[in-house]
Design a protein around this motif. Structure first.
Motif, PDB file in Angstrom:
ATOM      1  N   UNK A  58       0.844  -1.192   0.000  1.00 47.89           N
ATOM      2  CA  UNK A  58       0.000   0.000   0.000  1.00 47.89           C
ATOM      3  C   UNK A  58       0.882   1.247   0.000  1.00 47.89           C
ATOM      4  N   UNK A  59       0.452   2.280  -0.709  1.00 42.06           N
ATOM      5  CA  UNK A  59       1.189   3.539  -0.721  1.00 42.06           C
ATOM      6  C   UNK A  59       1.058   4.272   0.602  1.00 42.06           C
ATOM      7  N   UNK A  60       1.857   5.315   0.744  1.00 36.54           N
ATOM      8  CA  UNK A  60       1.810   6.131   1.960  1.00 36.54           C
ATOM      9  C   UNK A  60       1.191   7.482   1.639  1.00 36.54           C
ATOM     10  N   UNK A  61       0.449   8.018   2.578  1.00 37.49           N
ATOM     11  CA  UNK A  61       0.048   9.420   2.477  1.00 37.49           C
ATOM     12  C   UNK A  61       1.126  10.241   3.180  1.00 37.49           C
ATOM     13  N   UNK A  62       1.803  11.072   2.396  1.00 32.37           N
ATOM     14  CA  UNK A  62       2.916  11.866   2.926  1.00 32.37           C
ATOM     15  C   UNK A  62       2.463  13.316   3.031  1.00 32.37           C
ATOM     16  N   UNK A  71      -8.017   5.703  -3.206  1.00 31.89           N
ATOM     17  CA  UNK A  71      -7.852   5.006  -4.494  1.00 31.89           C
ATOM     18  C   UNK A  71      -6.381   4.876  -4.879  1.00 31.89           C
ATOM     19  N   UNK A  72      -5.651   5.991  -4.756  1.00 27.89           N
ATOM     20  CA  UNK A  72      -4.233   6.009  -5.137  1.00 27.89           C
ATOM     21  C   UNK A  72      -3.399   5.165  -4.172  1.00 27.89           C
ATOM     22  N   UNK A  73      -3.684   5.260  -2.881  1.00 28.91           N
ATOM     23  CA  UNK A  73      -2.938   4.479  -1.889  1.00 28.91           C
ATOM     24  C   UNK A  73      -3.115   2.981  -2.157  1.00 28.91           C
ATOM     25  N   UNK A  74      -4.346   2.586  -2.513  1.00 25.89           N
ATOM     26  CA  UNK A  74      -4.616   1.177  -2.808  1.00 25.89           C
ATOM     27  C   UNK A  74      -3.815   0.692  -4.009  1.00 25.89           C
ATOM     28  N   UNK A  75      -3.530   1.615  -4.924  1.00 28.33           N
ATOM     29  CA  UNK A  75      -2.732   1.261  -6.113  1.00 28.33           C
ATOM     30  C   UNK A  75      -1.241   1.236  -5.810  1.00 28.33           C
ATOM     31  N   UNK A  76      -0.856   1.558  -4.563  1.00 31.96           N
ATOM     32  CA  UNK A  76       0.559   1.549  -4.193  1.00 31.96           C
ATOM     33  C   UNK A  76       1.271   2.868  -4.439  1.00 31.96           C
ATOM     34  N   UNK A  77       0.508   3.900  -4.749  1.00 37.72           N
ATOM     35  CA  UNK A  77       1.114   5.222  -4.982  1.00 37.72           C
ATOM     36  C   UNK A  77       1.344   5.929  -3.647  1.00 37.72           C
ATOM     37  N   UNK A  78       2.440   6.680  -3.570  1.00 38.47           N
ATOM     38  CA  UNK A  78       2.657   7.557  -2.422  1.00 38.47           C
ATOM     39  C   UNK A  78       1.990   8.877  -2.761  1.00 38.47           C
ATOM     40  N   UNK A  79       1.012   9.252  -1.981  1.00 39.04           N
ATOM     41  CA  UNK A  79       0.287  10.487  -2.252  1.00 39.04           C
ATOM     42  C   UNK A  79       0.883  11.624  -1.420  1.00 39.04           C
ATOM     43  N   UNK A  80       1.390  12.633  -2.119  1.00 41.11           N
ATOM     44  CA  UNK A  80       2.025  13.747  -1.416  1.00 41.11           C
ATOM     45  C   UNK A  80       1.034  14.892  -1.285  1.00 41.11           C
ATOM     46  N   UNK A  81       0.815  15.292  -0.052  1.00 40.99           N
ATOM     47  CA  UNK A  81      -0.114  16.368   0.252  1.00 40.99           C
ATOM     48  C   UNK A  81       0.707  17.531   0.807  1.00 40.99           C
TER      49      UNK A  81
END
Lengths: 205, 205
Positions: free
Chosen positions: B6-10, B93-103
Protein backbone atom coordinates in the motif's frame (compact mmCIF):
# COMPACT_ATOMS: atom_id res chain seq x y z
CA UNK A 1 22.38 20.80 8.72
CA UNK A 2 21.87 18.13 11.36
CA UNK A 3 19.32 18.77 14.10
CA UNK A 4 20.29 15.52 15.78
CA UNK A 5 24.02 15.52 16.43
CA UNK A 6 24.21 12.31 18.40
CA UNK A 7 24.89 9.12 16.44
CA UNK A 8 22.48 6.19 16.31
CA UNK A 9 23.02 2.69 17.55
CA UNK A 10 21.88 0.55 14.62
CA UNK A 11 21.21 -3.06 15.55
CA UNK A 12 21.31 -5.22 12.45
CA UNK A 13 19.95 -8.64 13.22
CA UNK A 14 17.93 -11.43 11.68
CA UNK A 15 17.64 -15.19 11.44
CA UNK A 16 20.71 -17.36 11.13
CA UNK A 17 22.02 -17.39 7.54
CA UNK A 18 20.11 -14.36 6.24
CA UNK A 19 23.29 -12.54 5.20
CA UNK A 20 23.75 -9.94 7.95
CA UNK A 21 27.51 -9.72 7.34
CA UNK A 22 27.14 -9.21 3.60
CA UNK A 23 24.59 -6.44 4.05
CA UNK A 24 26.76 -4.80 6.70
CA UNK A 25 29.74 -4.81 4.31
CA UNK A 26 27.67 -3.31 1.47
CA UNK A 27 26.43 -0.65 3.89
CA UNK A 28 29.95 0.40 4.83
CA UNK A 29 30.93 0.62 1.16
CA UNK A 30 28.29 3.27 0.49
CA UNK A 31 29.52 6.88 0.14
CA UNK A 32 29.10 9.68 2.70
CA UNK A 33 28.42 7.99 5.96
CA UNK A 34 29.54 8.19 9.57
CA UNK A 35 29.19 4.48 10.26
CA UNK A 36 31.54 2.63 12.58
CA UNK A 37 31.57 -0.95 13.71
CA UNK A 38 30.87 -1.89 17.27
CA UNK A 39 34.02 -3.72 18.38
CA UNK A 40 33.35 -6.68 20.67
CA UNK A 41 35.29 -7.55 23.80
CA UNK A 42 36.60 -11.07 24.33
CA UNK A 43 38.70 -13.17 26.68
CA UNK A 44 40.07 -15.37 23.91
CA UNK A 45 43.67 -14.82 22.82
CA UNK A 46 44.31 -12.63 19.75
CA UNK A 47 45.07 -14.57 16.57
CA UNK A 48 47.91 -13.64 14.24
CA UNK A 49 47.38 -10.17 12.84
CA UNK A 50 44.42 -9.29 15.07
CA UNK A 51 44.69 -5.83 16.58
CA UNK A 52 43.36 -4.82 20.00
CA UNK A 53 40.61 -2.21 19.62
CA UNK A 54 40.08 -3.05 15.95
CA UNK A 55 39.19 -6.73 15.72
CA UNK A 56 38.31 -7.09 19.37
CA UNK A 57 39.11 -5.57 22.72
CA UNK A 58 41.18 -8.35 24.27
CA UNK A 59 40.84 -8.58 28.04
CA UNK A 60 41.50 -11.13 30.78
CA UNK A 61 38.76 -13.32 32.18
CA UNK A 62 38.96 -11.43 35.50
CA UNK A 63 38.48 -8.10 33.73
CA UNK A 64 35.54 -9.48 31.75
CA UNK A 65 33.79 -10.89 34.81
CA UNK A 66 34.32 -7.62 36.66
CA UNK A 67 32.68 -5.76 33.77
CA UNK A 68 29.71 -8.14 33.80
CA UNK A 69 29.21 -7.35 37.50
CA UNK A 70 29.43 -3.62 36.80
CA UNK A 71 26.76 -3.98 34.11
CA UNK A 72 29.09 -2.63 31.44
CA UNK A 73 27.91 -4.87 28.60
CA UNK A 74 24.94 -4.38 26.33
CA UNK A 75 24.96 -8.14 25.89
CA UNK A 76 27.42 -10.95 26.47
CA UNK A 77 27.67 -14.69 26.02
CA UNK A 78 29.99 -17.57 26.81
CA UNK A 79 31.10 -19.78 23.97
CA UNK A 80 33.37 -22.82 24.39
CA UNK A 81 34.94 -21.46 27.57
CA UNK A 82 35.55 -17.92 26.31
CA UNK A 83 33.49 -14.76 26.85
CA UNK A 84 32.30 -12.39 24.16
CA UNK A 85 30.42 -9.15 24.78
CA UNK A 86 29.44 -5.70 23.52
CA UNK A 87 30.95 -3.00 25.77
CA UNK A 88 28.51 -0.21 26.56
CA UNK A 89 31.01 2.59 27.31
CA UNK A 90 32.85 2.23 23.98
CA UNK A 91 29.55 2.56 22.13
CA UNK A 92 28.42 5.60 24.12
CA UNK A 93 31.77 7.30 23.30
CA UNK A 94 31.20 6.83 19.56
CA UNK A 95 27.55 7.92 19.72
CA UNK A 96 28.59 11.11 21.52
CA UNK A 97 31.00 11.82 18.65
CA UNK A 98 28.08 11.60 16.20
CA UNK A 99 29.04 8.22 14.79
CA UNK A 100 26.42 5.67 13.81
CA UNK A 101 27.45 2.49 15.57
CA UNK A 102 26.45 -0.63 13.68
CA UNK A 103 25.97 -3.73 15.77
CA UNK A 104 25.62 -6.89 13.67
CA UNK A 105 24.31 -9.46 16.05
CA UNK A 106 22.31 -12.65 16.55
CA UNK A 107 18.62 -12.38 17.47
CA UNK A 108 19.12 -13.42 21.08
CA UNK A 109 21.81 -10.78 21.71
CA UNK A 110 19.75 -8.10 19.95
CA UNK A 111 16.85 -8.63 22.32
CA UNK A 112 19.23 -8.26 25.28
CA UNK A 113 20.44 -4.93 23.81
CA UNK A 114 16.87 -3.71 23.37
CA UNK A 115 16.34 -3.77 27.13
CA UNK A 116 19.18 -1.33 27.77
CA UNK A 117 19.15 0.89 24.70
CA UNK A 118 15.64 2.21 24.26
CA UNK A 119 16.53 4.67 21.50
CA UNK A 120 18.57 2.29 19.35
CA UNK A 121 17.17 1.33 15.95
CA UNK A 122 16.37 -2.35 15.58
CA UNK A 123 16.36 -3.77 12.07
CA UNK A 124 15.31 -7.33 11.31
CA UNK A 125 16.85 -8.59 8.10
CA UNK A 126 14.83 -11.39 6.47
CA UNK A 127 15.24 -13.64 3.45
CA UNK A 128 12.69 -13.32 0.63
CA UNK A 129 11.15 -16.62 1.81
CA UNK A 130 11.95 -19.78 3.73
CA UNK A 131 13.08 -21.64 0.65
CA UNK A 132 15.53 -18.86 -0.23
CA UNK A 133 17.11 -19.18 3.21
CA UNK A 134 17.31 -22.98 2.97
CA UNK A 135 18.98 -22.72 -0.45
CA UNK A 136 21.42 -20.14 0.86
CA UNK A 137 22.41 -22.31 3.84
CA UNK A 138 22.77 -25.36 1.61
CA UNK A 139 24.77 -23.56 -1.07
CA UNK A 140 27.43 -22.50 1.37
CA UNK A 141 28.43 -26.09 0.76
CA UNK A 142 30.76 -26.26 3.72
CA UNK A 143 28.36 -27.95 6.07
CA UNK A 144 26.76 -31.35 6.32
CA UNK A 145 23.04 -31.57 5.56
CA UNK A 146 22.39 -32.22 9.25
CA UNK A 147 24.03 -28.89 10.19
CA UNK A 148 21.99 -27.10 7.52
CA UNK A 149 18.83 -28.57 9.00
CA UNK A 150 19.84 -27.53 12.53
CA UNK A 151 20.48 -23.97 11.39
CA UNK A 152 17.20 -23.95 9.50
CA UNK A 153 15.34 -25.07 12.65
CA UNK A 154 17.03 -22.25 14.60
CA UNK A 155 16.07 -19.76 11.88
CA UNK A 156 12.45 -20.94 11.99
CA UNK A 157 12.14 -20.02 15.65
CA UNK A 158 13.91 -16.69 15.05
CA UNK A 159 11.51 -15.86 12.22
CA UNK A 160 8.79 -15.44 14.82
CA UNK A 161 10.58 -12.63 16.66
CA UNK A 162 10.26 -10.06 13.86
CA UNK A 163 7.55 -8.13 15.71
CA UNK A 164 10.09 -7.16 18.39
CA UNK A 165 11.98 -5.02 15.86
CA UNK A 166 11.33 -1.50 14.54
CA UNK A 167 11.87 -2.36 10.88
CA UNK A 168 11.76 -5.44 8.67
CA UNK A 169 14.08 -5.34 5.65
CA UNK A 170 14.04 -8.04 2.99
CA UNK A 171 17.49 -9.12 1.84
CA UNK A 172 16.39 -9.93 -1.71
CA UNK A 173 19.45 -8.26 -3.22
CA UNK A 174 22.29 -7.11 -0.99
CA UNK A 175 22.57 -3.55 -2.35
CA UNK A 176 18.82 -3.01 -2.12
CA UNK A 177 18.89 -4.14 1.48
CA UNK A 178 21.85 -1.86 2.29
CA UNK A 179 20.07 1.07 0.60
CA UNK A 180 17.02 0.48 2.75
CA UNK A 181 19.09 0.33 5.92
CA UNK A 182 20.76 3.63 4.98
CA UNK A 183 17.34 5.23 4.34
CA UNK A 184 16.24 4.05 7.78
CA UNK A 185 19.30 5.65 9.41
CA UNK A 186 18.69 8.96 7.62
CA UNK A 187 14.99 8.95 8.45
CA UNK A 188 15.56 8.11 12.12
CA UNK A 189 17.78 11.18 12.44
CA UNK A 190 14.86 13.36 11.36
CA UNK A 191 12.38 11.87 13.85
CA UNK A 192 10.72 14.52 15.97
CA UNK A 193 11.76 12.88 19.25
CA UNK A 194 15.39 13.11 18.19
CA UNK A 195 15.29 16.61 16.66
CA UNK A 196 12.84 18.66 18.72
CA UNK A 197 15.41 19.69 21.35
CA UNK A 198 17.84 21.28 18.90
CA UNK A 199 14.99 22.56 16.77
CA UNK A 200 13.56 24.56 19.68
CA UNK A 201 17.04 25.89 20.42
CA UNK A 202 17.46 26.87 16.77
CA UNK A 203 14.20 28.79 16.48
CA UNK A 204 14.77 30.41 19.90
CA UNK A 205 17.92 32.08 18.63
CA UNK B 1 10.65 -6.86 -2.95
CA UNK B 2 8.03 -4.79 -1.18
CA UNK B 3 6.50 -6.17 1.99
CA UNK B 4 4.21 -3.16 2.21
CA UNK B 5 2.27 -2.83 -1.03
CA UNK B 6 0.00 0.00 0.00
CA UNK B 7 1.19 3.54 -0.72
CA UNK B 8 1.81 6.13 1.96
CA UNK B 9 0.05 9.42 2.48
CA UNK B 10 2.92 11.87 2.93
CA UNK B 11 1.86 15.16 4.47
CA UNK B 12 4.44 17.82 3.72
CA UNK B 13 3.82 20.87 5.84
CA UNK B 14 5.65 23.62 7.69
CA UNK B 15 5.52 27.30 8.53
CA UNK B 16 4.46 29.85 5.98
CA UNK B 17 7.30 30.65 3.55
CA UNK B 18 9.54 27.68 4.35
CA UNK B 19 9.60 26.47 0.75
CA UNK B 20 7.19 23.54 0.77
CA UNK B 21 6.42 23.88 -2.94
CA UNK B 22 10.09 23.96 -3.93
CA UNK B 23 10.91 20.86 -1.91
CA UNK B 24 7.89 19.07 -3.32
CA UNK B 25 9.02 19.86 -6.87
CA UNK B 26 12.57 18.63 -6.16
CA UNK B 27 11.09 15.46 -4.67
CA UNK B 28 9.08 14.70 -7.79
CA UNK B 29 12.15 15.23 -9.97
CA UNK B 30 14.04 12.43 -8.20
CA UNK B 31 14.32 9.12 -10.09
CA UNK B 32 12.46 5.87 -9.35
CA UNK B 33 9.48 6.90 -7.33
CA UNK B 34 5.76 6.21 -7.17
CA UNK B 35 4.81 9.66 -5.98
CA UNK B 36 1.60 11.35 -7.07
CA UNK B 37 0.10 14.68 -6.11
CA UNK B 38 -3.04 14.90 -4.11
CA UNK B 39 -5.40 16.90 -6.31
CA UNK B 40 -7.63 19.33 -4.41
CA UNK B 41 -11.32 19.89 -5.02
CA UNK B 42 -12.69 23.41 -5.45
CA UNK B 43 -15.84 25.33 -6.23
CA UNK B 44 -14.03 28.10 -8.05
CA UNK B 45 -14.21 28.20 -11.85
CA UNK B 46 -11.34 26.66 -13.84
CA UNK B 47 -8.88 29.19 -15.26
CA UNK B 48 -7.63 29.04 -18.84
CA UNK B 49 -5.73 25.83 -19.42
CA UNK B 50 -6.65 24.22 -16.08
CA UNK B 51 -7.73 20.61 -16.42
CA UNK B 52 -10.33 18.88 -14.24
CA UNK B 53 -8.70 16.07 -12.27
CA UNK B 54 -5.20 17.44 -12.86
CA UNK B 55 -5.09 20.96 -11.47
CA UNK B 56 -8.22 20.57 -9.36
CA UNK B 57 -11.43 18.62 -9.28
CA UNK B 58 -13.92 21.32 -10.19
CA UNK B 59 -17.35 20.87 -8.60
CA UNK B 60 -20.42 22.96 -7.84
CA UNK B 61 -20.99 24.52 -4.44
CA UNK B 62 -23.93 22.12 -3.89
CA UNK B 63 -21.73 19.11 -4.60
CA UNK B 64 -19.00 20.44 -2.27
CA UNK B 65 -21.40 21.08 0.63
CA UNK B 66 -22.91 17.62 0.15
CA UNK B 67 -19.41 16.09 0.39
CA UNK B 68 -18.68 18.05 3.58
CA UNK B 69 -21.84 16.60 5.13
CA UNK B 70 -20.84 13.10 4.04
CA UNK B 71 -17.42 13.57 5.69
CA UNK B 72 -15.63 13.00 2.40
CA UNK B 73 -12.84 15.54 2.95
CA UNK B 74 -9.61 15.08 4.87
CA UNK B 75 -9.66 18.83 5.36
CA UNK B 76 -11.39 21.77 3.76
CA UNK B 77 -11.50 25.55 4.04
CA UNK B 78 -13.40 28.51 2.65
CA UNK B 79 -11.39 31.29 1.06
CA UNK B 80 -12.96 34.47 -0.38
CA UNK B 81 -16.30 32.80 -0.99
CA UNK B 82 -14.93 29.62 -2.60
CA UNK B 83 -14.35 26.20 -1.09
CA UNK B 84 -11.14 24.17 -1.28
CA UNK B 85 -10.66 20.68 0.12
CA UNK B 86 -8.76 17.39 0.00
CA UNK B 87 -11.07 14.57 -1.13
CA UNK B 88 -10.60 11.40 0.90
CA UNK B 89 -11.85 8.85 -1.65
CA UNK B 90 -9.45 9.97 -4.40
CA UNK B 91 -6.51 9.57 -2.01
CA UNK B 92 -7.61 6.11 -0.86
CA UNK B 93 -7.85 5.01 -4.49
CA UNK B 94 -4.23 6.01 -5.14
CA UNK B 95 -2.94 4.48 -1.89
CA UNK B 96 -4.62 1.18 -2.81
CA UNK B 97 -2.73 1.26 -6.11
CA UNK B 98 0.56 1.55 -4.19
CA UNK B 99 1.11 5.22 -4.98
CA UNK B 100 2.66 7.56 -2.42
CA UNK B 101 0.29 10.49 -2.25
CA UNK B 102 2.02 13.75 -1.42
CA UNK B 103 -0.11 16.37 0.25
CA UNK B 104 1.58 19.77 0.43
CA UNK B 105 -0.46 21.73 2.88
CA UNK B 106 -0.58 24.50 5.48
CA UNK B 107 -0.09 23.64 9.13
CA UNK B 108 -3.73 24.07 10.08
CA UNK B 109 -4.95 21.73 7.35
CA UNK B 110 -2.28 19.15 8.19
CA UNK B 111 -3.49 18.91 11.77
CA UNK B 112 -7.04 18.33 10.48
CA UNK B 113 -5.72 15.49 8.29
CA UNK B 114 -3.89 13.93 11.24
CA UNK B 115 -7.19 13.26 13.00
CA UNK B 116 -8.52 11.14 10.14
CA UNK B 117 -5.39 9.48 8.76
CA UNK B 118 -3.58 7.84 11.64
CA UNK B 119 -1.05 6.02 9.48
CA UNK B 120 -0.08 8.94 7.27
CA UNK B 121 3.47 10.30 7.58
CA UNK B 122 3.65 13.87 8.85
CA UNK B 123 6.74 15.86 7.93
CA UNK B 124 7.40 19.35 9.27
CA UNK B 125 9.67 21.33 6.99
CA UNK B 126 11.57 24.09 8.81
CA UNK B 127 13.96 26.86 7.80
CA UNK B 128 17.53 26.73 9.17
CA UNK B 129 16.61 29.56 11.58
CA UNK B 130 14.16 32.41 12.01
CA UNK B 131 16.39 34.90 10.26
CA UNK B 132 16.67 32.63 7.21
CA UNK B 133 12.87 32.55 6.95
CA UNK B 134 12.57 36.31 7.35
CA UNK B 135 15.17 36.86 4.62
CA UNK B 136 13.40 34.41 2.35
CA UNK B 137 10.03 36.12 2.80
CA UNK B 138 11.60 39.54 2.24
CA UNK B 139 13.59 38.49 -0.80
CA UNK B 140 10.50 37.34 -2.65
CA UNK B 141 10.27 41.08 -3.18
CA UNK B 142 6.69 40.97 -4.32
CA UNK B 143 5.16 41.94 -1.05
CA UNK B 144 5.08 45.00 1.15
CA UNK B 145 7.09 44.93 4.39
CA UNK B 146 3.84 44.82 6.32
CA UNK B 147 2.76 41.63 4.55
CA UNK B 148 6.20 40.10 5.24
CA UNK B 149 5.77 40.91 8.92
CA UNK B 150 2.27 39.41 8.98
CA UNK B 151 3.52 36.19 7.38
CA UNK B 152 6.44 36.10 9.80
CA UNK B 153 4.06 36.44 12.75
CA UNK B 154 1.98 33.57 11.36
CA UNK B 155 5.14 31.47 10.93
CA UNK B 156 6.19 32.19 14.53
CA UNK B 157 3.02 30.62 15.87
CA UNK B 158 3.32 27.69 13.44
CA UNK B 159 6.91 27.06 14.57
CA UNK B 160 5.53 25.86 17.90
CA UNK B 161 3.50 23.03 16.36
CA UNK B 162 6.52 20.95 15.27
CA UNK B 163 5.99 18.42 18.06
CA UNK B 164 2.72 17.32 16.45
CA UNK B 165 4.63 15.90 13.47
CA UNK B 166 6.52 12.61 13.02
CA UNK B 167 9.61 14.15 11.44
CA UNK B 168 11.34 17.52 11.35
CA UNK B 169 13.32 18.23 8.17
CA UNK B 170 15.49 21.33 7.78
CA UNK B 171 15.19 22.99 4.39
CA UNK B 172 18.78 24.27 4.36
CA UNK B 173 19.26 23.25 0.73
CA UNK B 174 16.32 22.10 -1.34
CA UNK B 175 17.90 18.87 -2.68
CA UNK B 176 19.09 17.87 0.78
CA UNK B 177 15.60 18.37 2.11
CA UNK B 178 14.06 16.36 -0.75
CA UNK B 179 16.62 13.57 -0.17
CA UNK B 180 15.64 13.40 3.48
CA UNK B 181 11.95 13.26 2.64
CA UNK B 182 12.63 10.39 0.21
CA UNK B 183 14.62 8.53 2.88
CA UNK B 184 11.68 8.94 5.27
CA UNK B 185 9.28 7.48 2.70
CA UNK B 186 11.55 4.47 2.09
CA UNK B 187 12.11 3.90 5.80
CA UNK B 188 8.40 4.15 6.64
CA UNK B 189 7.67 1.35 4.16
CA UNK B 190 9.99 -0.94 6.14
CA UNK B 191 8.39 -0.22 9.52
CA UNK B 192 7.34 -3.37 11.30
CA UNK B 193 3.73 -2.21 11.73
CA UNK B 194 3.44 -1.83 7.94
CA UNK B 195 5.31 -4.99 6.95
CA UNK B 196 4.53 -7.64 9.55
CA UNK B 197 1.31 -8.81 7.88
CA UNK B 198 2.90 -9.65 4.53
CA UNK B 199 6.06 -10.86 6.24
CA UNK B 200 4.11 -13.50 8.18
CA UNK B 201 2.33 -14.50 4.98
CA UNK B 202 5.69 -14.80 3.20
CA UNK B 203 7.35 -17.01 5.80
CA UNK B 204 4.19 -19.11 6.14
CA UNK B 205 4.44 -20.13 2.50
Amino acid sequence: MKLNERGLLVVLSGPSGVGKGTVRKALFQMPNHDLVYSVSMTTRAPRDGEIDGVDYYFVSKEEFLKRIKENRFLEWAEFVGQYYGTPKDKIEEQLDKGKEVVLEIEVEGALQVRKQMKDAVFIFLVPPGKKALYDRLKNRGTEALEVVQQRMAKAESEFLLAHKYDYIVVNDEVNNAADRVMAIIRAEHAKTARTIHNYLKMIGE
